[in-house]
Design an enzyme around this catalytic site. Sequence first.
Site, short mmCIF file in Angstrom:
data_model
loop_
_atom_site.label_atom_id
_atom_site.label_comp_id
_atom_site.label_asym_id
_atom_site.label_seq_id
_atom_site.Cartn_x
_atom_site.Cartn_y
_atom_site.Cartn_z
N ASP A 166 5.58 74.86 90.43
CA ASP A 166 4.63 75.99 90.95
C ASP A 166 3.28 76.10 90.70
O ASP A 166 2.88 74.77 90.04
CB ASP A 166 5.17 77.28 90.07
CG ASP A 166 5.29 78.55 91.01
OD1 ASP A 166 4.48 78.44 92.11
OD2 ASP A 166 6.10 79.48 90.66
N ASP A 230 6.80 84.27 98.53
CA ASP A 230 7.85 84.71 98.25
C ASP A 230 8.66 85.31 99.42
O ASP A 230 8.13 86.38 99.87
CB ASP A 230 8.05 85.36 96.94
CG ASP A 230 7.67 84.44 95.87
OD1 ASP A 230 7.09 83.26 96.11
OD2 ASP A 230 7.88 84.77 94.85
C1 GAL Z 1 6.51 82.31 92.01
C2 GAL Z 1 7.46 81.37 93.11
C3 GAL Z 1 8.83 82.10 92.97
C4 GAL Z 1 9.32 82.03 91.50
C5 GAL Z 1 8.30 82.77 90.49
C6 GAL Z 1 8.55 82.63 89.28
O1 GAL Z 1 5.19 81.75 92.26
O2 GAL Z 1 6.95 81.60 94.36
O3 GAL Z 1 9.70 81.39 93.89
O4 GAL Z 1 9.33 80.56 90.96
O5 GAL Z 1 7.14 81.94 90.70
O6 GAL Z 1 7.47 83.26 88.20
#
Ligand code: GAL
Length: 425
Positions: A166, A230
């Site tokens: 991430d 997301d």
């Molecule tokens: C976001 C990511 C999600 C999930 C989340 C966890 O940045 O896009 O898919 O992994 O973090 O905190």
Amino acid sequence: MTKSIKRIVIGLSALLFVIYFTACTNEQADNNISEISAMDTLAMTPPMGWNSWNPFGTGVSEMVIRETADAIVSSGLKDVGFEYIVMDDFWHGGRDSVTGLLYADPEKFPSGIKALSDYVHSKGLKLGIYSDAGTMTCGQMPGSYGYEVEDAQLFADWGIDYLKYDYCFCPDYVSWNNDYRMAIDRYKAMGDALKATGRPIVYSVCEWGPRSPWLWGKEVGAHLWRTSYDVADIWESPRNETSPIGILTAIDATANLGRFVTKGGWNDPDMLVVGLNNTGFIKGGGCNDIEYQSQMSMWCMLSAPLMIGCDVRDMNEATKTILLNKEIIAINQDELGKQGFRVMHKDGIDAWKKPLSGNRVAIAFLNRNSKDEKVTASWEQLELDPETRYDAYDVWEHAAVEHSEGSLSTDLQPHETKVFVLTIE
Ligand code: GAL
């Protein structure tokens, strides 16, 4: 030493040098070959699996992962190709202040990650994990920045097969000035570290899209990269803005990026929300089964990774029908590895086309409107040779369809997608 002895000594030394040099070069070549085969031949078709984030969020645990592995096998999902089980954010306990090593939350993962990966592997499945290119993950768990080599080696030692990486808590994440160079450097640091472990680990870049990872994903060693924020359990959101976005919005964000796809380098419009029905960790209001079927259809047309995001221990019949459809999955996994593209976008109706192996082509009609529609598209509109005759097969009805010469027609419910495979007669 006589001249002739000198010559023999020089000759022998030269020969030994040549033998030594050849051996070294061969060894280097072998190393290169093993490096290439370990990482570069992974994900030759879009990865398929399951991820804990949508259904469980902060509640991921050893029990959830074990039961999910069992359910993936018993439901038949493994048989149709779902393989990677990925623990997303919140698996962490912390980073040991003495060794510098990450450790899992001992309450959620009492047996530890190595035992868990052994269990998942014993089911014929693979285990994925999540980390972050910044100092902390999005959930403020420890990130891998500055620890790329140590973390990659630890993941390899644990038997991890997939890393989702991430981009929270990088300096430009906070300032929003989209520093491409920094993102490339940070993702390359982890890509190189993974490669150096020698373990084949699928590398998934989760930067969400603002720094165009489709331009540099392959360069940093990634096999897939997010093209959107997301996806929540909703059909449509106003724009591709920070989470959550809708299914249709993620499709549009990925529609024109097909030229960056290669076998082993895929656009990732985020995970499936199929089967969530407004339960689980990420909500959004919920979609109906027609909309879930559209997501599955379009993710297959887009050659997108298929990461299930619902609780597979408890799927209803409609969810099973969508996720276990081998014929739509075959379109996603087709060996040509081409992303589908939009050939028609008119009055709320899209037509998409995806070239398939064996001189076949998949055609999808997507109804963006909230009312029933009837669509007819000619071979010209579908960018097909007008003289060619095709057999058409509906992959959701599992049946051949009659059609007039030179065109295809179908009825669509609101937000429905129908997918046909055309084969030259
Ligand atoms: C976001 C990511 C999600 C999930 C989340 C966890 O940045 O896009 O898919 O992994 O973090 O905190």
